[in-house]
Design a protein around this motif. Structure first.
Motif, mmCIF file in Angstrom:
data_model
loop_
_atom_site.group_PDB
_atom_site.id
_atom_site.type_symbol
_atom_site.label_atom_id
_atom_site.label_comp_id
_atom_site.label_asym_id
_atom_site.label_seq_id
_atom_site.Cartn_x
_atom_site.Cartn_y
_atom_site.Cartn_z
ATOM 1 N N SER A 148 -60.084 90.566 -38.750
ATOM 2 C CA SER A 148 -59.696 89.153 -38.713
ATOM 3 C C SER A 148 -60.298 88.496 -37.480
ATOM 4 C CB SER A 148 -58.170 89.003 -38.696
ATOM 5 O OG SER A 148 -57.633 89.583 -37.523
ATOM 6 N N MET A 149 -60.274 87.177 -37.481
ATOM 7 C CA MET A 149 -60.796 86.423 -36.352
ATOM 8 C C MET A 149 -59.902 85.217 -36.115
ATOM 9 S SD MET A 149 -64.697 84.973 -35.796
ATOM 10 C CE MET A 149 -64.620 83.719 -37.081
ATOM 11 N N GLN A 150 -59.531 85.000 -34.851
ATOM 12 C CA GLN A 150 -58.720 83.840 -34.485
ATOM 13 C C GLN A 150 -59.474 83.027 -33.429
ATOM 14 O OE1 GLN A 150 -57.084 87.103 -34.087
ATOM 15 N NE2 GLN A 150 -56.613 86.949 -36.277
ATOM 16 N N ILE A 151 -59.411 81.711 -33.607
ATOM 17 C CA ILE A 151 -60.071 80.798 -32.674
ATOM 18 C C ILE A 151 -59.031 79.857 -32.075
ATOM 19 C CG2 ILE A 151 -61.867 79.049 -32.393
ATOM 20 C CD1 ILE A 151 -63.035 81.655 -33.333
ATOM 21 N N ASP A 152 -59.059 79.700 -30.749
ATOM 22 C CA ASP A 152 -58.229 78.671 -30.132
ATOM 23 C C ASP A 152 -59.043 77.980 -29.047
ATOM 24 O OD1 ASP A 152 -58.096 80.242 -27.750
ATOM 25 O OD2 ASP A 152 -56.350 81.323 -28.542
ATOM 26 N N ALA A 153 -58.409 77.086 -28.319
ATOM 27 C CA ALA A 153 -59.135 76.287 -27.328
ATOM 28 C C ALA A 153 -59.700 77.138 -26.206
ATOM 29 C CB ALA A 153 -58.211 75.220 -26.750
ATOM 30 N N ALA A 154 -59.083 78.275 -25.926
ATOM 31 C CA ALA A 154 -59.488 79.084 -24.776
ATOM 32 C C ALA A 154 -60.502 80.165 -25.117
ATOM 33 C CB ALA A 154 -58.261 79.722 -24.135
ATOM 34 N N ALA A 155 -60.424 80.726 -26.327
ATOM 35 C CA ALA A 155 -61.277 81.874 -26.649
ATOM 36 C C ALA A 155 -61.288 82.129 -28.154
ATOM 37 C CB ALA A 155 -60.791 83.119 -25.913
ATOM 38 N N ALA A 156 -62.180 83.028 -28.550
ATOM 39 C CA ALA A 156 -62.211 83.539 -29.918
ATOM 40 C C ALA A 156 -61.893 85.023 -29.855
ATOM 41 C CB ALA A 156 -63.588 83.320 -30.537
ATOM 42 N N THR A 157 -61.077 85.504 -30.783
ATOM 43 C CA THR A 157 -60.673 86.903 -30.770
ATOM 44 C C THR A 157 -60.967 87.543 -32.116
ATOM 45 O OG1 THR A 157 -58.892 86.443 -29.196
ATOM 46 C CG2 THR A 157 -58.760 88.512 -30.413
ATOM 47 N N VAL A 158 -61.638 88.682 -32.070
ATOM 48 C CA VAL A 158 -61.939 89.459 -33.267
ATOM 49 C C VAL A 158 -61.072 90.708 -33.263
ATOM 50 C CG1 VAL A 158 -63.701 90.784 -34.491
ATOM 51 C CG2 VAL A 158 -64.311 88.623 -33.406
ATOM 52 N N GLN A 159 -60.324 90.905 -34.339
ATOM 53 C CA GLN A 159 -59.468 92.082 -34.484
ATOM 54 C C GLN A 159 -60.203 93.121 -35.330
ATOM 55 O OE1 GLN A 159 -56.215 91.975 -33.139
ATOM 56 N NE2 GLN A 159 -56.057 94.185 -33.501
ATOM 57 N N LEU A 160 -60.212 94.377 -34.888
ATOM 58 C CA LEU A 160 -60.861 95.452 -35.622
ATOM 59 C C LEU A 160 -59.834 96.286 -36.369
ATOM 60 C CD1 LEU A 160 -63.406 96.730 -32.918
ATOM 61 C CD2 LEU A 160 -63.598 94.785 -34.483
ATOM 62 N N GLU A 161 -60.287 96.973 -37.407
ATOM 63 C CA GLU A 161 -59.394 97.820 -38.183
ATOM 64 C C GLU A 161 -58.822 98.952 -37.344
ATOM 65 O OE1 GLU A 161 -61.403 99.163 -41.644
ATOM 66 O OE2 GLU A 161 -61.179 97.249 -42.722
ATOM 67 N N MET A 166 -52.480 98.319 -27.766
ATOM 68 C CA MET A 166 -53.729 97.796 -28.326
ATOM 69 C C MET A 166 -54.755 97.615 -27.205
ATOM 70 S SD MET A 166 -54.496 94.203 -30.341
ATOM 71 C CE MET A 166 -54.229 93.214 -28.879
ATOM 72 N N VAL A 167 -55.970 98.125 -27.448
ATOM 73 C CA VAL A 167 -57.068 97.960 -26.498
ATOM 74 C C VAL A 167 -57.724 96.609 -26.742
ATOM 75 C CG1 VAL A 167 -59.266 98.864 -25.691
ATOM 76 C CG2 VAL A 167 -57.453 100.440 -26.420
ATOM 77 N N LYS A 168 -57.833 95.812 -25.674
ATOM 78 C CA LYS A 168 -58.459 94.503 -25.799
ATOM 79 C C LYS A 168 -59.654 94.414 -24.852
ATOM 80 C CE LYS A 168 -57.338 89.614 -26.277
ATOM 81 N NZ LYS A 168 -56.258 88.605 -26.268
ATOM 82 N N HIS A 169 -60.818 94.130 -25.432
ATOM 83 C CA HIS A 169 -62.050 94.021 -24.656
ATOM 84 C C HIS A 169 -62.322 92.556 -24.345
ATOM 85 C CE1 HIS A 169 -62.865 98.197 -25.808
ATOM 86 N NE2 HIS A 169 -62.581 97.847 -27.054
ATOM 87 N N GLN A 170 -62.781 92.282 -23.148
ATOM 88 C CA GLN A 170 -63.103 90.925 -22.725
ATOM 89 C C GLN A 170 -64.616 90.806 -22.511
ATOM 90 O OE1 GLN A 170 -60.968 88.378 -22.295
ATOM 91 N NE2 GLN A 170 -59.008 89.447 -22.460
ATOM 92 N N CYS A 171 -65.196 89.708 -22.975
ATOM 93 C CA CYS A 171 -66.625 89.479 -22.760
ATOM 94 C C CYS A 171 -66.921 87.986 -22.885
ATOM 95 C CB CYS A 171 -67.469 90.266 -23.764
ATOM 96 S SG CYS A 171 -67.165 89.816 -25.490
ATOM 97 N N ASP A 172 -68.127 87.616 -22.537
ATOM 98 C CA ASP A 172 -68.554 86.227 -22.740
ATOM 99 C C ASP A 172 -68.940 85.978 -24.192
ATOM 100 O OD1 ASP A 172 -68.379 85.427 -19.970
ATOM 101 O OD2 ASP A 172 -70.182 86.627 -19.606
#
Length: 399
Positions: free
Chosen positions: A140-153, A1-7
């Motif tokens: 989908s979107m997941q939120i935790d204390a460290a970051a928010a993550t958006v999953q794409l199809e 899985m490709v994971k992109h990091q950004c602010d």
């Protein structure tokens, strides 16, 4: 899985989302703009968009700061030098007038086509540093204390300190956060089309509050052209869409009378309509999420400020994040609370103003019409109140 990091990850690539991406990237933040690939509508060079915006001074200031204003096709931008508002359609109705000279500004607003605005924004996006555009559908979107993550199809994922929902009135981001809304349909449609006019419009925007047929606005376009925005009851809107555009032009010619003369549809003939509603989300922010534009508020278009509110959101969010300090990330709850507070008053005032005017002028009762017309005439003769109204429309405070 490709994971992109950004602010910051911005979901939605309309004009407000693009402006936010440019402004935040220019502020030194790593930004990903996420949206579906849009197919540009075919257009001939001399055709005119039916969808136009009346941008105020706040919008112009933002677009100038992100180097987009000067990239617009200036030949297709019309300055609004004055406004004429009438409380009805007969000659004895109440009226109210504003002009740029009295407001001590070069223009009250600028009428800009959707295509012109988005082409300038797209051109700026191609050369922006710290900014990446990804086309894909969110899953989908997941939120935790460290970051928010958006999953794409596609299987890709984007991890960010802050997710910005710029995905319109039916916002997926807002729904994922569980933010409720208050919604009211106006049971109207905004009918839009463009016309040539027999006489010069002199940069004047005309607006009529009719007794039974809704609110009609004719906005100046470059040359002897005007853009129609008719907030019409649904039954009338369907009639306007079904009848020949020449018949709609005849209706408007009768309404405008001596001021604009005979109107003719611009070629190629186009008329469109969109439903009108009031949408008030219960919150503008959630953990690691901020809403901007129509995702955060939808108002009646009678004042033409929907896009201006969105650009005001962008300007406020850029300022808050630029002042965050080195120890806070972009999703800090105190920063988001500050953003929400900074927008609360203006959004609430615009919601109350547009909704209140729609209710007031939608009430067809003889004594009420008389009071409305008296109120418009009185307001037109009180300089202090007129200056306050103009300052609000311009997006600035009074002196």
């Amino acid at each position: 899985m490709v994971k992109h990091q950004c602010d910051i990850c911005i979901v939605g690539n309309g004009a407000v989302g693009k402006a936010a991406a440019l402004g935040l990237a220019q502020a030194g933040l790593r930004v990903i703009l996420l949206g579906m690939t849009a197919t540009a509508a075919a257009a001939t060079p001399d055709s005119w968009d039916t969808r136009v915006y009346a941008l105020n001074h706040v919008a112009r200031s933002l677009l100038s700061s992100i180097k987009v204003w000067d990239a617009l096709d200036a030949a297709r931008v019309a300055a609004v030098d004055g406004m004429s508002i009438k409380g009805g359609t007969d000659r004895n109705t109440g009226s109210l007038a504003f002009d740029a000279y009295s407001a001590r500004v070069d223009a009250l607003a600028w009428i800009i086509e959707d295509r012109n605005l988005n082409q300038a924004l797209d051109a700026a996006l191609k050369f922006a540093s710290n900014l990446r555009v990804i086309n894909g559908r969110v899953q989908s979107m997941q939120i935790d204390a460290a970051a928010a993550t958006v999953q794409l199809e596609s299987g890709e994922a984007i991890s960010a300190a802050l997710i910005i929902g710029a995905d319109g009135a039916q916002s997926w981001v807002r729904s994922q956060c569980g933010i409720g809304i208050d919604y009211r349909s106006y049971k109207q449609r905004g009918v839009v089309a463009n016309f040539s006019c027999e006489r010069p419009h002199h940069g004047i925007a005309h607006q009529w509050f009719t007794e039974t047929e809704g609110i009609v606005a004719l906005l100046p376009l470059p040359g002897q052209r005007v853009s129609l925005v008719w907030s019409a009851p649904e039954a009338l809107a369907l009639t306007l869409l079904e009848e020949p555009l020449s018949q709609l032009a005849a209706r408007l010619s009768h309404l405008a009378g001596d001021e604009l003369g005979e109107l003719q549809p611009l070629q190629p003939e186009q008329v469109q309509a969109f439903p009108l509603s009031l949408l008030k989300p219960h919150a503008l922010v959630a953990p690691r999420v901020a809403l901007i534009g129509d995702a955060g508020h939808v108002v009646h278009p009678l004042a033409g400020h929907g896009m201006n509110l969105g650009f005001g959101d962008v300007a406020a969010l850029i300022q808050v994040l630029a002042e965050r300090g080195a120890h806070r990330d972009c999703g800090d709850e105190h920063l988001l609370a500050r953003y929400a507070r900074s927008r609360k008053e203006e959004i609430l005032l615009m919601q109350m103003t547009t909704d209140g005017l729609e209710r007031l002028f939608g009430f067809d009762f003889g004594p009420a019409r008389l009071l409305r017309n008296m109120g418009l005439n009185l307001l037109d003769k009180i300089p202090v109140l007129k200056r306050q109204l103009m300052a609000h429309a311009l997006g600035r405070t009074t002196e």
